[in-house]
Design a protein around this motif. Structure first.
Motif, PDB file in Angstrom:
ATOM      1  N   GLY B  72       0.839  -1.187   0.000  1.00  0.00           N
ATOM      2  CA  GLY B  72       0.000   0.000   0.000  1.00  0.00           C
ATOM      3  C   GLY B  72       0.868   1.228   0.000  1.00  0.00           C
ATOM      4  N   ASP B  73       0.263   2.320  -0.411  1.00  0.00           N
ATOM      5  CA  ASP B  73       1.038   3.535  -0.585  1.00  0.00           C
ATOM      6  C   ASP B  73       0.696   4.521   0.519  1.00  0.00           C
ATOM      7  OD1 ASP B  73       2.744   5.255  -1.823  1.00  0.00           O
ATOM      8  OD2 ASP B  73       1.387   5.819  -3.428  1.00  0.00           O
ATOM      9  N   GLU B  74       0.393   5.737   0.122  1.00  0.00           N
ATOM     10  CA  GLU B  74       0.234   6.806   1.094  1.00  0.00           C
ATOM     11  C   GLU B  74      -0.977   6.665   2.007  1.00  0.00           C
ATOM     12  OE1 GLU B  74       2.383  10.670  -0.767  1.00  0.00           O
ATOM     13  OE2 GLU B  74       0.222  10.490  -1.038  1.00  0.00           O
ATOM     14  N   PHE B  75      -2.072   6.185   1.474  1.00  0.00           N
ATOM     15  CA  PHE B  75      -3.283   6.113   2.289  1.00  0.00           C
ATOM     16  C   PHE B  75      -3.064   5.202   3.490  1.00  0.00           C
ATOM     17  CE2 PHE B  75      -7.686   4.260   2.927  1.00  0.00           C
ATOM     18  CZ  PHE B  75      -8.153   5.352   3.635  1.00  0.00           C
ATOM     19  N   GLU B 195      -7.716  -0.010  -9.439  1.00  0.00           N
ATOM     20  CA  GLU B 195      -6.583  -0.887  -9.240  1.00  0.00           C
ATOM     21  C   GLU B 195      -6.979  -2.279  -9.699  1.00  0.00           C
ATOM     22  OE1 GLU B 195      -4.408   0.547  -5.844  1.00  0.00           O
ATOM     23  OE2 GLU B 195      -3.951  -1.547  -5.371  1.00  0.00           O
ATOM     24  N   SER B 256      -9.348   4.076  -7.460  1.00  0.00           N
ATOM     25  CA  SER B 256      -8.553   3.371  -6.450  1.00  0.00           C
ATOM     26  C   SER B 256      -8.175   4.300  -5.302  1.00  0.00           C
ATOM     27  CB  SER B 256      -7.291   2.803  -7.091  1.00  0.00           C
ATOM     28  OG  SER B 256      -6.726   3.752  -7.973  1.00  0.00           O
ATOM     29  N   SER B 257      -7.846   3.705  -4.179  1.00  0.00           N
ATOM     30  CA  SER B 257      -7.570   4.524  -3.003  1.00  0.00           C
ATOM     31  C   SER B 257      -6.163   5.108  -3.050  1.00  0.00           C
ATOM     32  CB  SER B 257      -7.769   3.709  -1.729  1.00  0.00           C
ATOM     33  OG  SER B 257      -6.847   2.656  -1.688  1.00  0.00           O
ATOM     34  N   GLU B 258      -5.338   4.617  -3.946  1.00  0.00           N
ATOM     35  CA  GLU B 258      -4.016   5.216  -4.101  1.00  0.00           C
ATOM     36  C   GLU B 258      -3.965   5.874  -5.470  1.00  0.00           C
ATOM     37  OE1 GLU B 258      -1.996   5.378  -1.671  1.00  0.00           O
ATOM     38  OE2 GLU B 258      -2.331   3.660  -0.352  1.00  0.00           O
ATOM     39  N   ARG B 260      -1.907   8.158  -6.621  1.00  0.00           N
ATOM     40  CA  ARG B 260      -0.642   8.757  -7.019  1.00  0.00           C
ATOM     41  C   ARG B 260      -0.176   8.361  -8.420  1.00  0.00           C
ATOM     42  NH1 ARG B 260       4.479   9.658  -3.204  1.00  0.00           N
ATOM     43  NH2 ARG B 260       4.226   7.499  -2.590  1.00  0.00           N
ATOM     44  N   GLU B 281      -9.446   9.594  -1.442  1.00  0.00           N
ATOM     45  CA  GLU B 281      -8.614   9.586  -0.234  1.00  0.00           C
ATOM     46  C   GLU B 281      -7.650  10.757  -0.131  1.00  0.00           C
ATOM     47  OE1 GLU B 281     -10.198   7.892   1.353  1.00  0.00           O
ATOM     48  OE2 GLU B 281     -10.741   6.080   0.309  1.00  0.00           O
ATOM     49  N   THR B 283      -4.356  12.258   1.039  1.00  0.00           N
ATOM     50  CA  THR B 283      -2.969  11.903   1.346  1.00  0.00           C
ATOM     51  C   THR B 283      -2.123  13.125   1.032  1.00  0.00           C
ATOM     52  OG1 THR B 283      -2.432  11.178  -0.894  1.00  0.00           O
ATOM     53  CG2 THR B 283      -3.374   9.515   0.569  1.00  0.00           C
TER      54      THR B 283
END
Lengths: 340, 340
Positions: B72-75, B195, B256-258, B260, B281, B283
Motif C-alpha cells: 500500500g502507498d500513502e493512504f 486498481e 482506487s484509493s491510491e 498517485r 482519499e 494523502t
DNA sequence: AAATTTTTGATGCACGTGCCTCAAAATGTG
DNA sequence: CACATTTTGAGGCACGTGCATCAAAAATTT
C-alpha cells in the motif's frame, strides 16, 4: 502493558506516596528539589495518571452546559437533539449534558447567566453567543472560578485555542468554488443572502466567498449581501426586488445557517428556479431541498461532531489535559443529494 | 446527579450485593425469580454499571490490533499515522493500539494470524482484508473466543452491523455527481481507472457511479474500468492507449484509493491536462494535487475518524455495550482546495 | 423428618488515586 | 545549643465493582 502507578513513582523517585500525591496535585510545602525528583521519575517511567481511578476516588461527575440562543430554527433543534444523544453516549463516562437558553442579543443577561454558574455543580460550559465585552469578561471570570469554557459555533476572538466550530472563511470559499464550478454560464451575478452582516461569522464567510470568487472565477460578480434580519416579510421584499432588478443572476448563496425562509421564497420565484443555489447546515429542510433540487449543495458543519467535540474539549480542560487539535478539527462538509 | 450503585440496587431488589453481582455478571446458581427481581430494580433505578470502576477492579486494559495489508502507498501510511495518534489519545482510557501487517492476497495466512490471537492479550481486532471464506471463518472463531472484531474499510458482507467504513456506492455516486457538474461540455466520455475490479469496494463504487451518471447526466458516458493491478508500467500503457483512442474524454475518475500513480501518468499526457479529474482519499499527494489543479476534487473517508470509530466500536463490543450507530457513521467527504 | 442440594448473605480484599491525620525527620533561626 | 518551622513519611479510609470464601437459609430429594 502495565501502566506505572503512583506507588511505582514513589519508589522510583525515592519518596513516599504522600509526597508524590503532593507533587501531582500541586499542593504546598514541597521542596523544589523534591518536586524535580518526582517530575524526573514521571518522565522516566512515562507515568500517566489514571483518571478513571482518580474520578472514582473523588466521586467526580462532569456536568456540561450548552448555552444556546433562545431564537432559532431547525439547525438549533438539530443541535439540541445531538446534545441529548451525546448525553446518552457519554453516560458511561459519568458525563451529564444540559441545554440552557440565552438571549443572544442581550450580552448583559448572558453575562448574568454565566456569573450564576459555580464550579460546584457545573464543570464546563459551551457558549454560543456573539462576542461582546460583557460576555468576554464573564467567560474570563468563569474560568477563574474553575469552570471550563469553550466558544461554540459562534466565535470569541480572544479564545481561539479552544474554539469549537468551522473555519468560516474556508466555508465561504468552498461555497464560491462550488458555485463557480456548478454554473455553466460564462459570466453573471451571484446573489448573496444573509441574516445579518453584524456577526463575525457572516463577515468571514463573505470574505472567504469573495476572495475565492475573485481568484478562481473572475467573470462572476457577487452582489451586495441582502440582510433579512430573520424577518420573513422583509426577506420576501428584498429578495424579490433583487431578482427583478438583476436579470443576470446565475447563482445564489444563502449564507445564513437557517436556509428555510430564503429558499422557500426563492422557489416561489420562477426566475430563480434553475439557478445554482447553495445553502448552509444540514437540517430536515435542507435535506429535502437537496433531494428535490431546490438546493444544489449544502455547506455544513456536522452537528453531532460539534457537540461531541465540545464535550471532549470541556472534559480535557476539566481533567487538565491537552486536547488533540487534529482530532477536534471540525470539517467544512460538502453535502450533495448523493452523500447524505 | 448521583448514579445508583450496586449497593442501591441490592437494597431496592431486597437482596444482597453478592446476589446483585451474580446477576450482573451472569453467574450460575441464581433462581429465575431472583434474577427477575434484580432486573426489575435495574430498570426502576436506571442503574448503569460504572465501567471505570469495574475495569479498575479487574485491572482491565484494552489492546486492539489493526490488521492492515502489507502493500500500500500513502493512504495506508496515513492510517498507520492515525493509529499512532489514537494510541496517544486513548491512553487515558487504558487502551493500547497495535498495527499488524497481513498479506491481503493470502486468505490462508490471514486466517492463521487471526487464529493466533487469544483473548488473553488482545481485546479486539480491526481487519482490513477482502472477504473470503477462510477469513470469514477465522473471524467467527475469533469472536467465539471472546475477541471483538470489526471489518475495517474493506467490507465483510456477513457482518455489516459493525462495519467501519464508507458507503462505497454513495462515494461512487458522489464522484459522478461532481464530475457531471464540473464538466462544462455538453456531452463526452468519462475514463474510469481502478486498481482492480475484483474487490467489492471497487464494484460498489462503480455501481454507484454508473447509476448517478445515468440518472443525472445522460449525455455523459462512462468508459469501461481500466485495471492497473498496482503495476506502474501496465498503468502507463493502458491509460495512454485509452486516451489516444478516445478523443472525446472530458473527465476522469480515479477510483482506487491510491491515486498517485494514475494521476502522475495523467499529468504527463497533454490531452488530459484540462480535464476534470476526481480521485479518492486524502494523502499528502492528493492534497498537493488539489492545490496545483491536477485533481479537481477528492472523495475521502476521514482516516482519523475511521481509526477512532474502530477503537470505540471495539471498546463497546468488549464492554458488551451497544454502539451509537449515528455517531459511528463515516461520512463521504468531498475535498476541494478550499476546504482542506 | 432427615439428608442433600441449591440458593443466598455476610464479609473482606483488590484495583489506583485523593485526601486526611499524626508523627518523624530535616532544615532554619536565634 | 535549643527551639520553631518546614518538609516528609506512614498509614488508613473512601470511591464502585469484581471476585473470593464460608456459613446460613431455603428448597428439594430421599
Amino acid at each position: 502493558m502495565m501502566r506505572p502507578t503512583t506507588k511505582d513513582l514513589a519508589k522510583a523517585a525515592g519518596v513516599s506516596r504522600a509526597t508524590v500525591d503532593r507533587v501531582l496535585n500541586g499542593r504546598e510545602g514541597v521542596k523544589q528539589k523534591t518536586v524535580d525528583k518526582v517530575n524526573a521519575a514521571i518522565k522516566e517511567l512515562g507515568f500517566v495518571r489514571n483518571i478513571q481511578a482518580a474520578n472514582l476516588a473523588k466521586s467526580k461527575r462532569y456536568r456540561f452546559v450548552f448555552a444556546l440562543p433562545r431564537s432559532g430554527d431547525e439547525f438549533l433543534q438539530e443541535l439540541v437533539r445531538h446534545i441529548k444523544d451525546a448525553e446518552e453516549a457519554f453516560a458511561v463516562d459519568q458525563i451529564w449534558c444540559d441545554v440552557a437558553r440565552i438571549d443572544e442579543n442581550d450580552p448583559h443577561s448572558i453575562a448574568a447567566f454565566l456569573a450564576s454558574l459555580s464550579s460546584e455543580d457545573v464543570s464546563g460550559v459551551a457558549i454560543m453567543a456573539p462576542e461582546s465585552p460583557q460576555v468576554r469578561d464573564a467567560i474570563f471570570r468563569l474560568q477563574e472560578r474553575g469552570v471550563a469554557a469553550v466558544p461554540f459555533i459562534s466565535d470569541q476572538t480572544t479564545m481561539d485555542t479552544d474554539w469549537v466550530g468551522i473555519d468560516n472563511r474556508a466555508a465561504g470559499a468552498t461555497a464560491a468554488a462550488l458555485l463557480g464550478r456548478f454554473c455553466k454560464a460564462e459570466a453573471g451575478a451571484i446573489m448573496v443572502i444573509a441574516e445579518s452582516m453584524q456577526s463575525r461569522d457572516s463577515l468571514e464567510r463573505r470574505l472567504g466567498f469573495d476572495a475565492e470568487l475573485g481568484k478562481s472565477f473572475p467573470t462572476l460578480t457577487a452582489l451586495p449581501s441582502l440582510e433579512t434580519y430573520g424577518d420573513e416579510e422583509r426577506a420576501e421584499e428584498i429578495i424579490t426586488n433583487m431578482v427583478k432588478n438583476n436579470p443576470d443572476i446565475i447563482g445564489i448563496y444563502v449564507m445564513s445557517s437557517e436556509a428555510r425562509v430564503p429558499v422557500r421564497i426563492l422557489s416561489g420565484l420562477p426566475e430563480t428556479e434553475k439557478l445554482v443555489t447553495i445553502g448552509h447546515e444540514r437540517t430536515p429542510f435542507t435535506e429535502r431541498a437537496l433531494h428535490d433540487g431546490r438546493l444544489d449543495c449544502v455547506i455544513a458543519q456536522n452537528a453531532g461532531h460539534l457537540v461531541r467535540s465540545a464535550v471532549r474539549k470541556l472534559k480535557a480542560i476539566t481533567d487538565q489535559r491537552s486536547t488533540h487539535r487534529q482530532q477536534e478539527h471540525i470539517r467544512v462538509e460538502i453535502l450533495l443529494s448523493t452523500n447524505l
